[in-house]
Design a protein around this motif. Structure first.
Motif, PDB file in Angstrom:
ATOM      1  N   THR A 167       0.803  -0.994  -0.146  1.00 11.91           N
ATOM      2  CA  THR A 167       0.068  -0.141   0.104  1.00 11.91           C
ATOM      3  C   THR A 167       0.824   1.243   0.165  1.00 11.91           C
ATOM      4  OG1 THR A 167      -0.172  -0.097   2.409  1.00 11.91           O
ATOM      5  CG2 THR A 167      -1.954  -1.067   1.277  1.00 11.91           C
ATOM      6  N   ASP A 168       2.124   1.126   0.457  1.00 10.74           N
ATOM      7  CA  ASP A 168       3.159   2.390   0.297  1.00 10.74           C
ATOM      8  C   ASP A 168       3.879   2.386  -0.788  1.00 10.74           C
ATOM      9  OD1 ASP A 168       4.823   4.236   0.860  1.00 10.74           O
ATOM     10  OD2 ASP A 168       5.596   3.673   2.911  1.00 10.74           O
ATOM     11  N   ARG A 169       3.164   3.298  -1.699  1.00 17.13           N
ATOM     12  CA  ARG A 169       3.661   3.425  -3.162  1.00 17.13           C
ATOM     13  C   ARG A 169       5.267   3.829  -3.325  1.00 17.13           C
ATOM     14  NH1 ARG A 169       0.157   0.695  -4.576  1.00 17.13           N
ATOM     15  NH2 ARG A 169      -1.393   1.307  -5.928  1.00 17.13           N
ATOM     16  N   ARG A 170       5.893   4.288  -1.898  1.00 15.72           N
ATOM     17  CA  ARG A 170       7.269   4.548  -1.779  1.00 15.72           C
ATOM     18  C   ARG A 170       8.120   3.357  -2.164  1.00 15.72           C
ATOM     19  NH1 ARG A 170       8.105   7.000   3.578  1.00 15.72           N
ATOM     20  NH2 ARG A 170       6.750   5.337   4.363  1.00 15.72           N
ATOM     21  N   PHE A 171       7.642   2.197  -2.109  1.00  9.25           N
ATOM     22  CA  PHE A 171       7.951   1.032  -2.331  1.00  9.25           C
ATOM     23  C   PHE A 171       7.619   0.089  -3.594  1.00  9.25           C
ATOM     24  CE2 PHE A 171       8.113   1.509   2.365  1.00  9.25           C
ATOM     25  CZ  PHE A 171       9.833   1.807   2.659  1.00  9.25           C
ATOM     26  N   CYS A 172       6.892   0.709  -4.452  1.00 12.14           N
ATOM     27  CA  CYS A 172       6.610   0.369  -5.599  1.00 12.14           C
ATOM     28  C   CYS A 172       7.031   1.097  -6.839  1.00 12.14           C
ATOM     29  CB  CYS A 172       4.959   0.540  -5.627  1.00 12.14           C
ATOM     30  SG  CYS A 172       4.103  -0.279  -4.427  1.00 12.14           S
ATOM     31  N   TRP A 173       7.371   0.277  -7.775  1.00 12.14           N
ATOM     32  CA  TRP A 173       8.036   0.779  -9.187  1.00 12.14           C
ATOM     33  C   TRP A 173       7.320   0.186 -10.114  1.00 12.14           C
ATOM     34  CZ3 TRP A 173      12.553   4.168  -9.570  1.00 12.14           C
ATOM     35  CH2 TRP A 173      13.169   4.658  -8.328  1.00 12.14           C
ATOM     36  N   ASP A 174       7.022   0.877 -11.373  1.00  6.81           N
ATOM     37  CA  ASP A 174       6.522   0.210 -12.458  1.00  6.81           C
ATOM     38  C   ASP A 174       7.591  -0.135 -13.573  1.00  6.81           C
ATOM     39  OD1 ASP A 174       4.046  -0.366 -11.587  1.00  6.81           O
ATOM     40  OD2 ASP A 174       3.158   1.323 -12.165  1.00  6.81           O
ATOM     41  N   LEU A 175       7.757  -1.177 -14.267  1.00  3.35           N
ATOM     42  CA  LEU A 175       8.795  -1.258 -15.176  1.00  3.35           C
ATOM     43  C   LEU A 175       8.341  -1.504 -16.639  1.00  3.35           C
ATOM     44  CD1 LEU A 175      11.141  -3.775 -13.398  1.00  3.35           C
ATOM     45  CD2 LEU A 175      11.094  -1.218 -12.811  1.00  3.35           C
ATOM     46  N   HIS A 176       8.583  -1.076 -17.633  1.00  2.00           N
ATOM     47  CA  HIS A 176       8.393  -0.969 -19.037  1.00  2.00           C
ATOM     48  C   HIS A 176       9.714  -1.474 -19.897  1.00  2.00           C
ATOM     49  CE1 HIS A 176       5.452  -0.377 -22.045  1.00  2.00           C
ATOM     50  NE2 HIS A 176       6.067   0.854 -22.654  1.00  2.00           N
ATOM     51  N   VAL A 177       9.025  -2.141 -21.020  1.00  2.00           N
ATOM     52  CA  VAL A 177      10.244  -2.205 -22.000  1.00  2.00           C
ATOM     53  C   VAL A 177      10.000  -1.105 -23.214  1.00  2.00           C
ATOM     54  CG1 VAL A 177       9.011  -4.033 -23.322  1.00  2.00           C
ATOM     55  CG2 VAL A 177      11.518  -3.662 -23.827  1.00  2.00           C
TER      56      VAL A 177
END
Length: 168
Positions: free
Chosen positions: A24-34
């Motif tokens: 729930t804490d977005r500070r520990f979330c990353w989105d990855l893309h190619v």
């Protein structure tokens, strides 16, 4: 730490969709893309809370097999180039826990990832084709005023990342 994979990245890696994230804490979330830059496959990583962005250029096939390792190396190099110490980066990585692959973290986060991608394309003149790490491109993208999930209004991601990652 959750690494959210976009559908194009899942297809590129020949992976089935991972589970939804629980963080729930977005500070520990990353989105990855190619993405493709100059015809080469690149990793685009965008921090869900601050929209801090880094790019890994022309990633060799073997490195894609260890996506969490590729991400951690890219993050450490990008933060070092942005002026953060290895101790600060280590502290964040310890606080965020082991990396788990998930689906992306929501529409707003993906919309901000798409904006970051547009910025990368617009600043492609900063690309150093001789290096996987892209400190100049990262700096240019993160210096642009942008919006993000974790903060109100426009500001450069470079000014928000220290607070987001508990680095300052």
């Amino acid at each position: 730490m959750e690494l959210g994979l976009t559908f194009p990245l899942q297809r590129f890696l020949h992976q089935k969709p991972p589970p939804y994230g629980a963080e729930t804490d977005r500070r520990f979330c990353w989105d990855l893309h190619v993405i493709n830059l100059r015809g080469r496959p690149c990793l685009l990583a965008v921090h869900c809370h601050s929209r801090y962005t880094f790019v890994r250029f022309d990633v060799p096939p073997l490195l894609w097999a260890d996506l969490p390792g590729l991400f951690r190396t890219g993050l450490a190099e990008s933060l070092a180039a942005a002026g953060f110490s290895s101790d600060q980066t280590h502290t964040y990585l310890q606080a965020s826990g082991a990396a788990s692959l998930t689906r992306t973290h929501g529409r707003r986060e993906v919309a901000f990832l798409n904006r970051a991608w547009e910025d990368v394309l617009a600043l492609d003149t900063c690309l150093d084709t001789a290096s996987t790490a892209q400190p100049m491109l990262d700096w240019a993208v993160n210096a642009r005023p942008s919006r993000c999930v974790g903060f109100e209004g426009l500001a450069p991601a470079a000014s928000r990342i220290g607070t987001s990652l508990l680095l300052r």
